[in-house]
Design a protein around this motif. Structure first.
Motif, PDB file in Angstrom:
ATOM      1  N   MET A 233       0.481  -1.478   0.219  1.00  9.13           N
ATOM      2  CA  MET A 233      -0.405  -0.648  -0.289  1.00  9.13           C
ATOM      3  C   MET A 233       1.087   1.362   0.108  1.00  9.13           C
ATOM      4  SD  MET A 233      -3.147  -0.723   2.629  1.00  9.13           S
ATOM      5  CE  MET A 233      -4.108  -1.765   2.129  1.00  9.13           C
ATOM      6  N   GLY A 234       1.140   1.214  -1.003  1.00  8.83           N
ATOM      7  CA  GLY A 234       2.208   2.609  -0.963  1.00  8.83           C
ATOM      8  C   GLY A 234       1.468   3.971  -1.330  1.00  8.83           C
ATOM      9  N   SER A 235       1.130   4.367  -1.393  1.00  6.07           N
ATOM     10  CA  SER A 235      -0.108   5.251  -1.196  1.00  6.07           C
ATOM     11  C   SER A 235      -0.788   6.093  -0.296  1.00  6.07           C
ATOM     12  CB  SER A 235      -0.853   5.229  -2.349  1.00  6.07           C
ATOM     13  OG  SER A 235      -1.897   6.235  -2.463  1.00  6.07           O
ATOM     14  N   PHE A 236      -0.922   5.034   0.398  1.00  3.99           N
ATOM     15  CA  PHE A 236      -1.439   4.877   1.395  1.00  3.99           C
ATOM     16  C   PHE A 236      -0.755   5.385   2.755  1.00  3.99           C
ATOM     17  CE2 PHE A 236      -3.621   2.603   6.413  1.00  3.99           C
ATOM     18  CZ  PHE A 236      -2.831   3.560   6.512  1.00  3.99           C
ATOM     19  N   LEU A 237       0.842   4.710   2.723  1.00  2.00           N
ATOM     20  CA  LEU A 237       1.576   4.515   3.111  1.00  2.00           C
ATOM     21  C   LEU A 237       2.815   6.020   3.234  1.00  2.00           C
ATOM     22  CD1 LEU A 237       3.227   1.314   3.467  1.00  2.00           C
ATOM     23  CD2 LEU A 237       2.028   2.205   5.644  1.00  2.00           C
ATOM     24  N   SER A 238       2.575   6.366   1.631  1.00  2.00           N
ATOM     25  CA  SER A 238       3.449   7.640   1.806  1.00  2.00           C
ATOM     26  C   SER A 238       2.691   8.832   2.455  1.00  2.00           C
ATOM     27  CB  SER A 238       2.969   8.034  -0.028  1.00  2.00           C
ATOM     28  OG  SER A 238       1.674   8.415  -0.619  1.00  2.00           O
ATOM     29  N   VAL A 239       1.119   9.066   3.051  1.00  5.45           N
ATOM     30  CA  VAL A 239       0.516  10.204   3.602  1.00  5.45           C
ATOM     31  C   VAL A 239       1.230   9.708   5.228  1.00  5.45           C
ATOM     32  CG1 VAL A 239      -1.338  10.872   4.142  1.00  5.45           C
ATOM     33  CG2 VAL A 239      -1.471  10.207   1.484  1.00  5.45           C
ATOM     34  N   ARG A 340       6.027  15.464  -1.133  1.00 10.55           N
ATOM     35  CA  ARG A 340       6.385  16.536  -1.438  1.00 10.55           C
ATOM     36  C   ARG A 340       5.686  17.182  -3.271  1.00 10.55           C
ATOM     37  NH1 ARG A 340      12.296  14.913  -0.940  1.00 10.55           N
ATOM     38  NH2 ARG A 340      11.005  12.808  -1.150  1.00 10.55           N
ATOM     39  N   PRO A 341       5.239  18.263  -3.103  1.00 11.21           N
ATOM     40  CA  PRO A 341       4.347  18.527  -4.345  1.00 11.21           C
ATOM     41  C   PRO A 341       5.155  17.917  -6.056  1.00 11.21           C
ATOM     42  CG  PRO A 341       4.025  19.754  -3.001  1.00 11.21           C
ATOM     43  CD  PRO A 341       5.263  18.751  -2.106  1.00 11.21           C
ATOM     44  N   GLY A 342       5.019  17.065  -6.419  1.00 10.25           N
ATOM     45  CA  GLY A 342       6.009  16.325  -7.474  1.00 10.25           C
ATOM     46  C   GLY A 342       6.349  14.940  -7.365  1.00 10.25           C
ATOM     47  N   ASP A 343       6.307  14.661  -5.895  1.00  9.36           N
ATOM     48  CA  ASP A 343       6.559  13.148  -5.867  1.00  9.36           C
ATOM     49  C   ASP A 343       5.891  11.444  -6.481  1.00  9.36           C
ATOM     50  OD1 ASP A 343       8.689  13.969  -3.755  1.00  9.36           O
ATOM     51  OD2 ASP A 343       7.498  13.348  -2.153  1.00  9.36           O
ATOM     52  N   VAL A 344       6.144  10.918  -6.640  1.00 10.03           N
ATOM     53  CA  VAL A 344       5.470  10.136  -7.585  1.00 10.03           C
ATOM     54  C   VAL A 344       5.178   8.961  -6.672  1.00 10.03           C
ATOM     55  CG1 VAL A 344       4.898   8.393  -9.152  1.00 10.03           C
ATOM     56  CG2 VAL A 344       6.035  10.494  -9.872  1.00 10.03           C
ATOM     57  N   VAL A 345       4.308   8.423  -6.508  1.00 10.66           N
ATOM     58  CA  VAL A 345       4.360   7.088  -5.240  1.00 10.66           C
ATOM     59  C   VAL A 345       3.569   6.056  -6.334  1.00 10.66           C
ATOM     60  CG1 VAL A 345       4.498   8.016  -3.472  1.00 10.66           C
ATOM     61  CG2 VAL A 345       2.036   7.239  -4.554  1.00 10.66           C
ATOM     62  N   THR A 346       3.224   4.700  -5.755  1.00 12.16           N
ATOM     63  CA  THR A 346       2.984   3.331  -6.965  1.00 12.16           C
ATOM     64  C   THR A 346       1.474   2.779  -5.747  1.00 12.16           C
ATOM     65  OG1 THR A 346       4.608   3.001  -8.030  1.00 12.16           O
ATOM     66  CG2 THR A 346       3.388   0.827  -7.260  1.00 12.16           C
ATOM     67  N   SER A 347       0.506   2.851  -6.007  1.00 14.34           N
ATOM     68  CA  SER A 347      -0.467   2.082  -5.499  1.00 14.34           C
ATOM     69  C   SER A 347       0.012   0.834  -4.642  1.00 14.34           C
ATOM     70  CB  SER A 347      -1.376   2.850  -5.802  1.00 14.34           C
ATOM     71  OG  SER A 347      -2.383   2.240  -6.974  1.00 14.34           O
ATOM     72  N   MET A 348      -1.095   0.110  -4.332  1.00 16.65           N
ATOM     73  CA  MET A 348      -1.478  -1.339  -3.884  1.00 16.65           C
ATOM     74  C   MET A 348      -1.458  -1.777  -5.386  1.00 16.65           C
ATOM     75  SD  MET A 348      -3.751  -3.344  -1.756  1.00 16.65           S
ATOM     76  CE  MET A 348      -3.484  -5.385  -1.155  1.00 16.65           C
ATOM     77  N   SER A 349      -2.819  -1.166  -6.397  1.00 22.66           N
ATOM     78  CA  SER A 349      -3.186  -1.325  -7.496  1.00 22.66           C
ATOM     79  C   SER A 349      -2.197  -1.927  -8.890  1.00 22.66           C
ATOM     80  CB  SER A 349      -4.086  -0.450  -8.380  1.00 22.66           C
ATOM     81  OG  SER A 349      -3.173   0.584  -8.680  1.00 22.66           O
ATOM     82  N   GLY A 350      -0.984  -0.894  -8.146  1.00 19.47           N
ATOM     83  CA  GLY A 350       0.142  -0.874  -9.190  1.00 19.47           C
ATOM     84  C   GLY A 350       0.607   0.422 -10.566  1.00 19.47           C
ATOM     85  N   GLN A 351      -0.738   0.787  -9.819  1.00 16.18           N
ATOM     86  CA  GLN A 351      -1.217   2.655 -10.805  1.00 16.18           C
ATOM     87  C   GLN A 351      -0.221   3.261  -9.687  1.00 16.18           C
ATOM     88  OE1 GLN A 351      -4.963   3.551 -12.498  1.00 16.18           O
ATOM     89  NE2 GLN A 351      -5.186   1.736 -10.818  1.00 16.18           N
ATOM     90  N   THR A 352       0.765   4.131 -10.725  1.00 21.39           N
ATOM     91  CA  THR A 352       1.498   5.563 -10.475  1.00 21.39           C
ATOM     92  C   THR A 352       0.450   6.173  -9.728  1.00 21.39           C
ATOM     93  OG1 THR A 352       2.610   5.823 -12.088  1.00 21.39           O
ATOM     94  CG2 THR A 352       3.300   4.059 -10.828  1.00 21.39           C
TER      95      THR A 352
END
Length: 504
Positions: A233-239, A340-352
């Protein structure tokens, strides 16, 4: 609180601390008030034509009225007769309960169920609304007061509804449902009202476990940082990364009772999954919010609170099918580790996802929870979130914003909201809005610009919900009140609970 019905006694013979009877704005008396008026020698009619104007929700107390057995006869204003609908009826019932609370009474009897209601609201619906209204009137928050005043807590413990014998069964069922919903709303309100230094992600996890201890039908699993990382869960964890408080991912299961062998009822094809946004404090992160009113960002976990509140209600109602609750909970704080604004994260679905604004964090948390929901092969998924200020601009504090990929699901939610006076309004979800979420550096951007902000937020979430019927409730305008009445409303627990009841 205890709710019951009574069918035998004439209103003027009822011995109680307080008896409610309705008066319309034009001076006309409700059926029960007419009976009481005759017993009192016409005094009520004279008062209704003089000093009591019958404004909706107003009250006038008559003590020791000759010919009437009750200690206090509480005249309740019903407003204009031609406008007396289900919402007005709930307001009248709440006014009576509020009087009982202010008078420090332990019980009251209401005759308001006999009033004719515009729109032909069923007795079951009216009784349910009465119980919810009484719950609202008796809610009291003192969890974080240094010296709570026990005497300030409402003493009202019992309300009896006077109904016709033919309506008794429907009324009792409605009262049972309303009492369960009211209890769920009280839990949701308290969780929302608690400050963020108390109601942390870990605290929400403990409250979920407490529910499981109280109700055997509920099972709970609370996942911590390493388990969430293992899920990808990269998107959740980034927050969550910017905060000292560790995240929690909470999974609740209401198993439900298997239908009896002889019944013809069919179990739904899969569970209903409720997904709650649980940001226990939202500073905005690096894209920090203005200081004014930032204290209200403790309410950013009201989606999670509504899931827990709904589970409390459905456990008391013992619904006969499986319901799953998912709560993704963390804080959104600025720090050297924050998004940070501009960061790219990877969600659990694989979508960035390109993060253009760190204050659009709710969708980053929800998208991974919505992907996790796929494993249950759900019949429907409903997410609940204080997601966008744009929804507040569009709908204010009256209607919850409803977005849905499935018309049948949307219609069912709208109907449930109408039944429980917890309304929603369906918003568009056209594919054309997806264009605003294009990114040059990721599969999707987390904001779509200033136009149609609530719509593009829902469009973002829709990218993670292709595997099932899905609806999104944006409760940013309805989850809490500001100003002198600041506090959580407990919405949309009534809508969600009624939707689940209707499926049963």
């Amino acid at each position: 609180m205890e709710f019951s019905t009574q069918t035998t006694a004439s209103p003027h013979q009822i011995k109680t601390a307080a008896l409610a009877a309705g008066v319309y704005a034009d001076g006309q008396l409700s059926p029960a008030a007419d009976v009481l008026d005759r017993a009192a020698g016409g005094r009520l009619r004279a008062i209704a034509k003089g000093e009591f104007r019958g404004r909706l929700g107003s009250t006038l107390v008559l003590r020791d009225l000759q010919g009437v057995a009750t200690q206090r006869l509480v005249l309740v204003g019903l407003g204009k007769r031609e406008e007396y609908d289900a919402r007005a009826h709930a307001s009248a019932e709440q006014a009576f309960a509020a009087y009982c609370v202010s008078a420090r009474l332990t019980e009251g009897v209401s005759t308001l169920a006999s009033n004719e209601v515009k729109g032909a609201a069923s007795m079951r619906d009216r009784a349910r609304a009465a119980a919810i209204a009484a719950g609202n009137a008796t809610y009291h928050y003192d969890a974080t007061l240094g010296k709570p005043d026990a005497d300030a807590r409402p003493k009202l413990r019992k309300i009896v509804q006077i109904v016709e014998r033919a309506d008794a069964s429907a009324a009792q069922q409605g009262l049972k449902e309303g009492a369960a919903i009211a209890q769920g709303m009280m839990l949701a309100k308290t969780l929302g009202n608690l400050p963020a230094n108390v109601c942390t992600p870990a605290y929400l996890g403990e409250q979920a476990k407490k529910l499981a201890r109280e109700f055997k039908s509920i099972k709970v699993q609370v996942l911590e940082q390493k388990q969430i990382e293992a899920l990808g869960m990269g998107s959740f964890l980034s927050v969550a990364r910017g905060s000292y408080e560790p995240p929690r991912f909470i999974v609740l299961r209401h198993a439900g009772k298997a239908p009896a062998a002889k019944t013809k009822a069919k179990t739904p094809a899969g569970p209903v999954v409720l997904v709650g946004k649980g940001i226990t404090f939202d500073s905005g992160g690096i894209s920090i919010k203005p200081a004014a009113n930032m204290d209200e960002m403790k309410f950013d976990m009201c989606g999670a609170a509504s899931v827990l509140g709904t589970f409390r209600a459905l456990a008391e109602l013992d619904l006969p099918y499986e319901v799953i609750g998912l709560v993704a909970s963390c804080e959104n704080m600025p720090s050297g580790r924050a998004n940070r604004p501009g960061d790219v994260v990877t969600s659990m679905s694989g979508q960035t996802i390109e993060i253009l604004n760190t204050d659009a964090e709710g969708r980053l948390v929800l998208c991974d929870a919505l992907t996790y929901a796929e494993r249950f092969k759900p019949a429907a998924v409903i997410d609940i979130a204080t997601l966008t200020g744009a929804c507040v601009v569009a709908l204010g504090s009256v209607n919850t914003g409803l977005f849905a990929s499935d018309d049948e699901l949307a219609d069912a939610l709208l109907a449930a909201g109408k039944q429980t006076l917890d309304p929603a309004w369906r918003m568009p979800l056209d594919d054309a809005y997806q264009e605003q979420l294009k990114s040059n550096f990721a599969d999707i951007a987390n904001i779509g610009g200033p136009k149609a902000g609530a719509v593009t937020a829902a469009c973002f979430l829709s990218r993670f919900t292709k595997a099932y019927p899905w609806a999104h409730l944006d409760i940013a305008g309805t989850a809490w009140k500001s100003g002198n009445d600041k506090g959580s409303t407990g919405r949309p627990v009534p809508l969600l609970a009624q939707y689940l009841l209707n499926r049963a």
